[in-house]
Scaffold this active site. Structure first.
Site, PDB file in Angstrom:
ATOM      1  N   TYR A  23      57.999  34.213  29.770  1.00 24.98           N
ATOM      2  CA  TYR A  23      57.400  34.470  31.085  1.00 24.98           C
ATOM      3  C   TYR A  23      57.917  33.441  32.077  1.00 24.98           C
ATOM      4  O   TYR A  23      58.162  33.752  33.240  1.00 24.98           O
ATOM      5  CB  TYR A  23      55.877  34.401  30.983  1.00 24.98           C
ATOM      6  CG  TYR A  23      55.310  35.579  30.252  1.00 24.98           C
ATOM      7  CD1 TYR A  23      55.091  36.777  30.910  1.00 24.98           C
ATOM      8  CD2 TYR A  23      55.052  35.503  28.891  1.00 24.98           C
ATOM      9  CE1 TYR A  23      54.574  37.868  30.233  1.00 24.98           C
ATOM     10  CE2 TYR A  23      54.544  36.591  28.216  1.00 24.98           C
ATOM     11  CZ  TYR A  23      54.305  37.762  28.886  1.00 24.98           C
ATOM     12  OH  TYR A  23      53.808  38.840  28.213  1.00 24.98           O
ATOM     13  N   ASN A  46      50.716  46.659  35.990  1.00 24.55           N
ATOM     14  CA  ASN A  46      51.733  47.655  36.359  1.00 24.55           C
ATOM     15  C   ASN A  46      52.617  47.966  35.155  1.00 24.55           C
ATOM     16  O   ASN A  46      53.794  47.648  35.157  1.00 24.55           O
ATOM     17  CB  ASN A  46      52.579  47.108  37.506  1.00 24.55           C
ATOM     18  CG  ASN A  46      51.744  46.936  38.771  1.00 24.55           C
ATOM     19  OD1 ASN A  46      51.491  47.883  39.487  1.00 24.55           O
ATOM     20  ND2 ASN A  46      51.324  45.727  39.049  1.00 24.55           N
ATOM     21  N   CYS A  53      59.044  45.495  29.151  1.00 19.47           N
ATOM     22  CA  CYS A  53      58.218  44.287  29.163  1.00 19.47           C
ATOM     23  C   CYS A  53      58.039  43.742  27.747  1.00 19.47           C
ATOM     24  O   CYS A  53      57.586  42.623  27.570  1.00 19.47           O
ATOM     25  CB  CYS A  53      56.872  44.573  29.814  1.00 19.47           C
ATOM     26  SG  CYS A  53      56.211  46.179  29.449  1.00 19.47           S
ATOM     27  N   HIS A  54      58.414  44.526  26.744  1.00 15.81           N
ATOM     28  CA  HIS A  54      58.294  44.030  25.368  1.00 15.81           C
ATOM     29  C   HIS A  54      59.329  42.946  25.088  1.00 15.81           C
ATOM     30  O   HIS A  54      59.272  42.274  24.067  1.00 15.81           O
ATOM     31  CB  HIS A  54      58.452  45.191  24.390  1.00 15.81           C
ATOM     32  CG  HIS A  54      59.716  45.936  24.545  1.00 15.81           C
ATOM     33  ND1 HIS A  54      59.820  47.090  25.304  1.00 15.81           N
ATOM     34  CD2 HIS A  54      60.949  45.669  24.078  1.00 15.81           C
ATOM     35  CE1 HIS A  54      61.073  47.489  25.247  1.00 15.81           C
ATOM     36  NE2 HIS A  54      61.780  46.651  24.534  1.00 15.81           N
ATOM     37  N   GLU A  80      65.334  45.239  17.674  1.00 15.61           N
ATOM     38  CA  GLU A  80      66.411  44.822  18.576  1.00 15.61           C
ATOM     39  C   GLU A  80      67.130  43.598  17.996  1.00 15.61           C
ATOM     40  O   GLU A  80      68.216  43.262  18.425  1.00 15.61           O
ATOM     41  CB  GLU A  80      65.817  44.460  19.931  1.00 15.61           C
ATOM     42  CG  GLU A  80      65.050  45.625  20.560  1.00 15.61           C
ATOM     43  CD  GLU A  80      65.953  46.502  21.378  1.00 15.61           C
ATOM     44  OE1 GLU A  80      66.677  45.955  22.203  1.00 15.61           O
ATOM     45  OE2 GLU A  80      65.943  47.721  21.173  1.00 15.61           O
TER      46      GLU A  80
END
Length: 85
Positions: A23, A46, A53-54, A80
DNA sequence: CATTTGACGCCAA
DNA sequence: TTTGGCGCCAAAT
């Protein structure tokens, strides 16, 4: 117009596959290194399918939170190749 | 308009 | 190592 919120969206959308930003890193890229609180707040209120956002995790290395459950988030990151857990 | 909230970050104990 | 507390910012109430 590029408000902090829009920058956050852009930055998160630009995160390459296999990369995870904290973040604080996102806030820094967005232009405000100290707005890490706002980043989480923005993404939380949002949730958008265009925004991976993961790929945004905490500085501690913990996954943090996710709209659909941190479990899915962890699995996605592992798929990933970005997670270390 | 004032106050609280929240997917955070870092330091002291 | 874990817990508690403070700081910081945008959006919601």
């Amino acid at each position: 117009m590029m408000t902090f919120t829009e920058k956050v969206y852009t930055v998160v959308k630009r995160i390459p596959k296999g990369t995870v930003l904290t973040y604080k890193q996102v806030a820094t890229r967005a232009g405000k290194p100290k707005a890490y609180r706002a980043v989480g707040n923005i993404l939380n209120k949002n949730f958008n399918p265009e925004i991976p956002c993961h790929r945004v995790v905490r500085s501690d290395g913990t996954v943090g939170g996710y709209n659909r459950g941190s479990v899915s988030k962890r699995r996605i990151l592992r798929a990933e190749g970005a997670s270390m857990l």
